[in-house]
Design a protein around this motif. Structure first.
Motif, PDB file in Angstrom:
ATOM      1  N   ALA A  93      16.012   8.170  53.060  1.00 39.88           N
ATOM      2  CA  ALA A  93      17.239   8.556  52.351  1.00 39.88           C
ATOM      3  C   ALA A  93      17.396  10.075  52.322  1.00 39.88           C
ATOM      4  O   ALA A  93      18.506  10.602  52.514  1.00 39.88           O
ATOM      5  CB  ALA A  93      17.213   7.997  50.929  1.00 39.88           C
ATOM      6  N   ILE A  94      16.300  10.772  52.106  1.00 34.77           N
ATOM      7  CA  ILE A  94      16.341  12.245  52.101  1.00 34.77           C
ATOM      8  C   ILE A  94      16.701  12.761  53.493  1.00 34.77           C
ATOM      9  O   ILE A  94      17.526  13.672  53.647  1.00 34.77           O
ATOM     10  CB  ILE A  94      14.986  12.807  51.643  1.00 34.77           C
ATOM     11  CG1 ILE A  94      14.746  12.468  50.167  1.00 34.77           C
ATOM     12  CG2 ILE A  94      14.922  14.320  51.863  1.00 34.77           C
ATOM     13  CD1 ILE A  94      13.356  12.801  49.671  1.00 34.77           C
ATOM     14  N   TRP A  95      16.101  12.163  54.524  1.00 34.87           N
ATOM     15  CA  TRP A  95      16.387  12.565  55.907  1.00 34.87           C
ATOM     16  C   TRP A  95      17.861  12.344  56.261  1.00 34.87           C
ATOM     17  O   TRP A  95      18.460  13.131  56.998  1.00 34.87           O
ATOM     18  CB  TRP A  95      15.491  11.775  56.854  1.00 34.87           C
ATOM     19  CG  TRP A  95      15.754  12.023  58.305  1.00 34.87           C
ATOM     20  CD1 TRP A  95      15.459  13.146  59.028  1.00 34.87           C
ATOM     21  CD2 TRP A  95      16.391  11.122  59.227  1.00 34.87           C
ATOM     22  NE1 TRP A  95      15.861  12.999  60.324  1.00 34.87           N
ATOM     23  CE2 TRP A  95      16.434  11.777  60.480  1.00 34.87           C
ATOM     24  CE3 TRP A  95      16.912   9.831  59.110  1.00 34.87           C
ATOM     25  CZ2 TRP A  95      16.990  11.176  61.606  1.00 34.87           C
ATOM     26  CZ3 TRP A  95      17.461   9.234  60.229  1.00 34.87           C
ATOM     27  CH2 TRP A  95      17.499   9.903  61.462  1.00 34.87           C
ATOM     28  N   LEU A  96      18.458  11.281  55.682  1.00 32.57           N
ATOM     29  CA  LEU A  96      19.874  10.988  55.923  1.00 32.57           C
ATOM     30  C   LEU A  96      20.800  11.925  55.147  1.00 32.57           C
ATOM     31  O   LEU A  96      22.018  11.895  55.347  1.00 32.57           O
ATOM     32  CB  LEU A  96      20.185   9.541  55.556  1.00 32.57           C
ATOM     33  CG  LEU A  96      19.596   8.470  56.488  1.00 32.57           C
ATOM     34  CD1 LEU A  96      19.790   7.077  55.897  1.00 32.57           C
ATOM     35  CD2 LEU A  96      20.226   8.551  57.876  1.00 32.57           C
ATOM     36  N   GLY A  97      20.217  12.721  54.257  1.00 32.52           N
ATOM     37  CA  GLY A  97      21.010  13.715  53.541  1.00 32.52           C
ATOM     38  C   GLY A  97      21.474  13.315  52.161  1.00 32.52           C
ATOM     39  O   GLY A  97      22.278  14.021  51.550  1.00 32.52           O
ATOM     40  N   PHE A  98      20.986  12.200  51.612  1.00 29.35           N
ATOM     41  CA  PHE A  98      21.390  11.773  50.272  1.00 29.35           C
ATOM     42  C   PHE A  98      20.684  12.635  49.227  1.00 29.35           C
ATOM     43  O   PHE A  98      19.469  12.847  49.308  1.00 29.35           O
ATOM     44  CB  PHE A  98      21.066  10.299  50.053  1.00 29.35           C
ATOM     45  CG  PHE A  98      21.732   9.383  51.049  1.00 29.35           C
ATOM     46  CD1 PHE A  98      23.068   9.553  51.374  1.00 29.35           C
ATOM     47  CD2 PHE A  98      21.030   8.359  51.665  1.00 29.35           C
ATOM     48  CE1 PHE A  98      23.694   8.726  52.295  1.00 29.35           C
ATOM     49  CE2 PHE A  98      21.634   7.520  52.578  1.00 29.35           C
ATOM     50  CZ  PHE A  98      22.972   7.703  52.906  1.00 29.35           C
ATOM     51  N   ARG A  99      21.438  13.081  48.245  1.00 25.52           N
ATOM     52  CA  ARG A  99      20.907  13.948  47.206  1.00 25.52           C
ATOM     53  C   ARG A  99      21.482  13.541  45.848  1.00 25.52           C
ATOM     54  O   ARG A  99      22.400  12.749  45.750  1.00 25.52           O
ATOM     55  CB  ARG A  99      21.257  15.419  47.473  1.00 25.52           C
ATOM     56  CG  ARG A  99      20.712  15.989  48.767  1.00 25.52           C
ATOM     57  CD  ARG A  99      19.200  16.166  48.716  1.00 25.52           C
ATOM     58  NE  ARG A  99      18.704  16.845  49.910  1.00 25.52           N
ATOM     59  CZ  ARG A  99      18.384  16.255  51.054  1.00 25.52           C
ATOM     60  NH1 ARG A  99      18.545  14.931  51.163  1.00 25.52           N
ATOM     61  NH2 ARG A  99      17.909  16.946  52.062  1.00 25.52           N
TER      62      ARG A  99
END
Length: 314
Positions: free
Chosen positions: A247-253
């Protein structure tokens, strides 16, 4: 230290309200029937109204994220697959089915929304998360509990029909869809109705948490510790460790990442126990995972939130 305090402020109030529910049950202030009624009210009325009220004025041209909904769906589906593979280490088919369901099926609608609201004040991304995972939770639970049934009973098409009907009539899904629909009209809710809806919606988290605490049963975990402990580990640690980095790699923050964390690492839902019992399983593994994860999630979610905050992700 500030990050730790932030994490504890997000999780421990929820734990304390649940423990109050447990205490009130022991003192017979909340009876078994009252707890059941509270759960029904939260599921059918308060939570759908809460979801509606948080969505009815949102500009979805800004917040809708197809990639995020698809991520939630695929992460849930892969979690189920991992659980099925691991389940074969247990000899009892009944244990396998309950283990799989308990390890993937989060209390996203109740505990999840409470956590997100506690951190951000609103839970818009929680609604997107639930659209991605909640329908899948129910369909797969029927398949898993039917196919992994130690009584030798085959999958009943009537069970599948009931499940699909349950999804179509699910109050939580309808609360989300109606909130979406109202927001898309661009109409402003009259203040008197907005206030009334707000009153009802705000009952969802405290009432639901009290009811959940009142239904905790610690004696249930003694019988089948192996599947209970392994399932609880997957629910609280395993799936989060696998999918949150993605999820972090996909850019979710921020709220998206917290909602994904709740989906992956919050407590297993009491509804899983109810479904297991209604499908000819003894429910011991299900109830054990609910108890362990409900209490353990307070500490594991505190850790995950602290870690993500320390990394500047939330």
């Amino acid at each position: 230290m500030s990050n730790l305090l932030f994490s504890m402020n997000a999780t421990f109030p929820i734990f304390l309200v649940m423990m109050l529910g447990y205490f009130f049950r022991k003192k017979n202030i909340i009876t078994e029937n009252l707890a059941s009624g509270m759960n029904t009210f939260v599921f059918k009325i308060a939570l759908p109204v809460s979801l509606f009220s948080q969505l009815d004025s949102v500009d979805f041209s800004e917040v809708w994220d197809t990639e995020y909904v698809v991520f939630c769906f695929l992460a849930t589906l892969l979690s189920i697959g991992i659980g099925v593979l691991i389940s074969f280490i247990f000899k009892d088919k009944n244990d396998r089915g309950e283990f799989v369901q308990g390890s993937y099926r989060s209390s996203a609608s109740l505990l999840g929304m409470a956590y997100i609201e506690n951190i951000y004040g609103t839970a818009t991304m929680g609604s997107l998360m639930m659209l991605g995972c909640v329908p899948l939770y129910n369909v797969m639970a029927v398949l898993i509990l039917s196919l992994m049934n130690g009584n030798g009973e085959s999958l009943d098409i009537r069970q599948l029909k009931r499940t699909f009907k349950g999804i179509l009539l699910n109050p939580i899904i309808w609360g989300i869809l109606l909130g979406f629909a109202w927001a898309l009209t661009g109409l402003k809710m009259p203040e008197m109705f907005q206030t009334t809806i707000g009153y009802i919606g705000r009952l969802a988290s405290p009432m639901g948490l009290l009811a959940m605490g009142a239904t905790l049963n610690f004696s249930s975990i003694r019988g089948k510790l192996a599947p209970i402990l392994v399932g609880s580990f997957l629910k609280l640690v395993g799936y989060t460790a696998i999918f949150i980095p993605i999820a972090i790699w996909l850019g979710f923050r921020q709220e998206k990442l917290i909602a994904a964390l709740i989906m992956l690492g919050s407590a297993s839902t009491v509804a899983g126990y109810v479904m297991a019992r209604n499908m000819n399983h003894d429910g011991v593994v299900s109830s054990g995972i609910v108890v362990i994860t409900t209490l353990g999630s307070v500490f594991t979610l505190t850790f995950w939130i602290w870690l993500l905050r320390s990394l500047g992700m939330v």
